[in-house]
Design an enzyme around this catalytic site. Structure first.
Site, PDB file in Angstrom:
ATOM      1  CG  ASP A  64      19.121  15.808  21.755  1.00 22.42           C
ATOM      2  OD1 ASP A  64      18.242  16.825  21.614  1.00 22.42           O
ATOM      3  OD2 ASP A  64      19.391  15.601  19.638  1.00 22.42           O
ATOM      4  CG  HIS A 101      15.669  17.949  19.326  1.00 24.24           C
ATOM      5  ND1 HIS A 101      16.931  16.884  19.857  1.00 24.24           N
ATOM      6  CD2 HIS A 101      15.788  18.249  18.216  1.00 24.24           C
ATOM      7  CE1 HIS A 101      17.548  16.690  18.328  1.00 24.24           C
ATOM      8  NE2 HIS A 101      16.907  17.604  17.063  1.00 24.24           N
ATOM      9  CB  SER A 115      17.420  16.069  14.975  1.00 25.02           C
ATOM     10  OG  SER A 115      18.213  16.665  14.978  1.00 25.02           O
TER      11      SER A 115
END
Ligand SMILES: *[C@@H]1O[C@H](CO)[C@@H](O)[C@H](O)[C@H]1NC(C)=O
Ligand SMILES: *[C@@H]1O[C@H](CO)[C@@H](O)[C@H](O)[C@H]1NC(C)=O
Ligand SMILES: *[C@@H]1O[C@H](CO)[C@@H](O)[C@H](O)[C@H]1NC(C)=O
Ligand SMILES: *[C@@H]1O[C@H](CO)[C@@H](O)[C@H](O)[C@H]1NC(C)=O
Ligand SMILES: *[C@@H]1O[C@H](CO)[C@@H](O)[C@H](O)[C@H]1NC(C)=O
Ligand SMILES: *[C@@H]1O[C@H](CO)[C@@H](O)[C@H](O)[C@H]1NC(C)=O
Ligand SMILES: *[C@@H]1O[C@H](CO)[C@@H](O)[C@H](O)[C@H]1NC(C)=O
Length: 786
Positions: free
Chosen positions: A160, A233, A577
């Site tokens: 990520d 994220h 996600s």
């Protein structure tokens, strides 16, 4: 005198041929290619592997220096291959060599993070005043967590944007010593060193050679040359999977947010930063991940000793396995018995939009929680319209109500876009002290609220466009606000039109748990049918991916808008996600409870126990209550408790996957280890926990093998819900197992019913399964005619 021109000409030629030409070649025609040889045979030392990769490059490059300069990565652990800057010609020459299994190009903008246009899904203002007990606490229960020891011995790797290590979610308080099997490292970089790793965050690495090949040296204002996450994220997905249980995350006003926890809170974490900010793009749109970087991360993660990988990265549109770095990386992970969960993508609701459809991956779609943040609007005429927000406020009164399109500054043209509260569009004179209805379309949702605030508005109502329909997103706005469906927005417009002094009241948000119906599918979640192999049913499963609360970076605002100066420790995000790490967490718990199970067995357990009905007992639908199919939810909604005790599993070996991969795609098998059968290998021949057959025009019989992982002496009976237009027969119809570990074979005979004529692009859906009265082992089925 006469020698001079020749001398210069010689020099000119020299420069052209030896300096200019290679420069031209590398600038104009060269791209990054992955050259893949398959497996390592285990007969070479690491430096010998690199030498061998170098010698391949040397065979197509002009010089030793050229060959060295062009090599980005040499994959040495599990993946045998390298990434290099090559011309198309050089790539073709390499692909023709006998030892080379596959050569594919790494394109820019091929992969991205699967947050739904994160700039649209905005976070909370400070810590919001709601009790937000999350899904994990309520669905995992203590029983499963205790049996799995909260995932204590399991190592979860996340590919990520890195991690914000200061978050309380990654504290190692009370955790035992490092697992002895761990071979990873804590890589030092900008703002990150070994002091940031601990017994929770046991590994951290970053990969950006592919990124820098395209974009030049990393702009270290934009992103951190280290495992540190400046985006949010990676911190969000990692804490969803394995974040510690953080109680009473308290709001600014003293409100308790409740406990926020990852699904496997004592599992160890290893982060592999592979996604980076794109220069020249705003933070809300700029993110990219290159497959040569991801392959290096897969290769290291496998060697480091992770047990589960969570990859919330996908493509805009489906790509074949032979051009898909994630498929290849996950294939090697599967070889090493590592469970890989990937996002299904956010390209829905259009059909055939899936990312990551390889059969060795758990492909995860996104659906809602049963938690909503209800904040209705009451119009001056008494009409009450449903709304949602996570914006805390106390605006308990009627205020004048206006439509944004009616209160713009004189220079804003009178087009539909006037109603969208774009920056600088509203007239403070006409807005001050009023509630403004702004419509979605262009601009960001939180940005619209900022504009109303700038103009002095008292509050605002975010109205969906027709395209958004009824799907509400709970945002944290910068002033009192709520969001309403398209139909409600139309009602508000009519009300404003129908009266001379329109007013409205915004009711402060209340968290509603056990809202019904739940789950419903997010409209953005990518849908099947699987365009890469129409005989493999994808996605596999759905998990929570709407308004998910998890840890956030300290380096950016929850909205990622530059004008937003807020900093939060926890933030709401939506996307496949966010769904993917839920499944990775459950895989980690299963690995802890059943350390001897294969990755395929864990995948099977998760898929065959998923729940296809919502909390009203009805089939899972979309936001508008329209029925969905396995092409949206796979086998159904993730059911952790049941997954831990599935009864039977459909196991598969690396060899099964390798035969499928090699024999279907034309990837060469340099070692001649696998002999492809004369008859084509079909996707439905894999021993998968689901079944899809496309273009069926005759009777076929599919074989399956189930392994008993439940009880000694168990007696399973099959059941079938036939897809319309087909009859299905399972033989034998009962399976008796006298011991755990025993395998039994059965066949599924599918016969098209002749009397029905079909549309070839239309699939019929059904189920088959096994039940022993305690366990239900259900497989979704999709069939289309020829
Ligand atoms: C590592 O980072 C911490 C925190 O930023 C800092 O205090 C420490 O001096 C650094 N250690 C080394 C060896 O650079
Ligand atoms: C790096 O990014 C910052 C922030 O976007 C920008 O202001 C700066 O000009 C960039 N630097 C370079 C060298 O591009
Ligand atoms: C957004 O703005 C563009 C350019 O002004 C316009 O063409 C488009 O229709 C707008 N989209 C919406 C949904 O309003
Ligand atoms: C409001 O009234 C105007 C003119 O009176 C009309 O053009 C518009 O369509 C009306 N809007 C709605 C939503 O009824
Ligand atoms: C099944 O039987 C075996 C051998 O008889 C025994 O060792 C094992 O404990 C039994 N397993 C269960 C789950 O009862
Ligand atoms: C298993 O169940 C079936 C159906 O209930 C029954 O006919 C069969 O005799 C059982 N087999 C054994 C070995 O118990
Ligand atoms: C077949 O089904 C597809 C998808 O439902 C539809 O778009 C198409 O119009 C149908 N074709 C015919 C001939 O009915």
């Amino acid at each position: 005198m006469r020698r001079e021109p020749a001398f210069f000409l010689f020099f000119f030629l020299f420069f052209f041929l030896f300096l200019f030409f290679p420069l031209l070649a590398s600038c104009e025609n060269s791209q990054v290619f992955i050259v893949y040889f398959g497996e390592h045979k285990g007969d070479k030392l690491l430096h010998e592997i690199e030498d061998s990769h170098h010698s391949y490059l040397l065979s197509v490059k002009e010089s030793e220096e050229d060959a060295r300069a062009s090599l980005l990565y040499s994959y040495k652990h599990s993946i045998n291959g390298f990434a290099a800057v090559l011309t198309q010609d050089e790539a073709s020459k390499l692909s023709e060599m006998d030892e080379v299994a596959l050569v594919f190009r790494s394109d820019s903008n091929k992969y991205s993070l699967q947050t739904t246009r994160s700039w649209e899904f905005l976070g909370l203002e400070d810590h919001m005043g709601h009790q937000a007990l999350d899904w994990k606490n309520r669905q995992l229960g203590d029983g499963l967590w205790q049996r799995a020891k909260y995932g204590r011995e399991v190592i979860v790797g996340i590919l990520d944007t890195g991690l914000w290590p200061e978050s309380e979610s990654f504290s190692d308080e009370g955790m035992g010593p490092m697992p002895k099997t761990w071979k990873g490292i804590c890589q030092t970089g900008q703002g990150f060193n070994s002091s940031h790793c601990n017994r929770k965050l046991i590994g951290a690495r970053y990969y950006l050679k592919g990124y820098e090949q395209r974009y030049g040296p990393l702009n270290t204002t934009l992103d951190s040359r280290s495992p540190r996450d400046l985006d949010g994220h990676g911190t969000h997905t990692a804490s969803t999977a394995v974040g510690r249980s953080v109680p009473k995350v308290s709001a600014l006003g003293g409100f308790g947010l409740g406990t926020v926890s990852g699904g496997a809170p004592l599992a160890r974490l290893a982060v592999y930063k592979v996604c980076w900010a794109i220069p020249g793009k705003s933070k809300v749109e700029g993110n990219t991940c290159f497959e040569e970087d991801m392959l290096a991360a897969f290769d290291d993660a496998i060697a480091d000793g992770v047990h589960v990988l969570s990859v919330s990265i996908g493509t805009q549109s489906p790509i074949p396995y032979t051009q898909d770095g994630i498929a290849v990386g996950a294939f090697h992970a599967a070889k090493n018995n590592i469970v890989v969960a990937c996002a299904a993508g956010n390209a829905g609701p259009t059909p055939s939009t899936l990312s990551n459809p390889a059969p060795w991956i758990i492909t995860v779609g996104a659906s809602s929680l049963d938690r909503r943040f209800i904040s209705p609007v009451i119009l001056g005429n008494g009409e009450r319209l449903e709304g949602e927000t996570v914006t805390p406020h106390n605006l308990r009164d009627y205020y004048p109500l206006v439509y944004a399109g009616d209160v713009v500054t004189p220079d804003v043209p009178n087009t539909p876009i006037a109603g969208q509260c774009l920056l600088g569009s509203l007239s403070p004179k006409k807005v001050k002290g009023k509630i403004v209805l702004c419509l979605r379309g262009n601009g960001t949702r939180v940005g619209k609220g900022m504009e109303v605030k700038r103009a002095g508005g008292a509050g605002f109502i975010l109205g969906n466009s027709a395209a958004n329909g009824a799907e509400l997103v709970a945002d944290a706005h910068v002033l009192p606000a709520t969001s309403v469906s398209w139909i409600s927005a139309q009602k508000i417009l009519q009300y404003i039109n129908s009266t001379s002094n329109p007013t409205a009241m915004l009711i402060p948000a209340k968290t509603v748990l056990q809202s019904r119906p739940a789950p419903f599918m997010a409209s953005f979640t990518s849908r099947g049918p699987n365009p890469i192999d129409p005989n493999i049913l994808k996605p596999d499963i759905t998990a929570p991916g709407l308004d998910i609360l998890a840890a956030w970076t300290g380096a950016d605002s929850p909205s990622k808008l530059e004008s937003d100066n807020r900093r939060v420790e926890y933030n709401f995000e939506s996307g496949t996600s966010m769904a993917c790490p839920h499944v990775a967490a459950v895989a980690a718990l299963l690995r802890a409870i059943h350390p001897s199970w294969s990755a395929a067995a864990i995948r099977s357990a998760i898929i065959t126990t998923a729940n296809p009905v919502n909390n009203m007992g009805l089939p899972i639908a979309d936001t508008a209550a329209k029925k969905e199919t396995p092409f949206a939810f796979g086998s159904g909604h993730l059911s952790p408790q049941k997954a831990s005790d599935p009864g039977l599993v459909y196991d598969a070996s690396y060899k099964d996957y390798a035969m499928y991969f090699l024999c279907r795609t034309g990837v060469k098998d340099p070692d001649k280890k696998y002999k492809c059968p004369r008859k084509a290998v079909a996707g439905y021949d894999l021993n998968s926990p689901s079944l899809q057959v496309s273009g069926l025009n005759r009777i076929i019989t599919v074989k399956r093998t189930v392994t008993n992982v439940g009880l000694n002496n168990s007696n399973y009976t099959s059941y079938i819900t036939e897809p319309s237009g087909y009859s299905i027969k399972i033989t034998p119809s009962t399976l008796f197992f006298d011991r755990v570990g025993q395998k039994k074979r059965f066949t599924i005979r599918i016969e098209p019913k002749t009397q029905t004529t079909h549309n070839t692009s239309e699939y019929s859906f059904g189920w088959y399964g096994w039940s022993d009265g305690v366990h239900t082992v259900r497989s979704p089925t999709a069939i289309s005619p020829a």
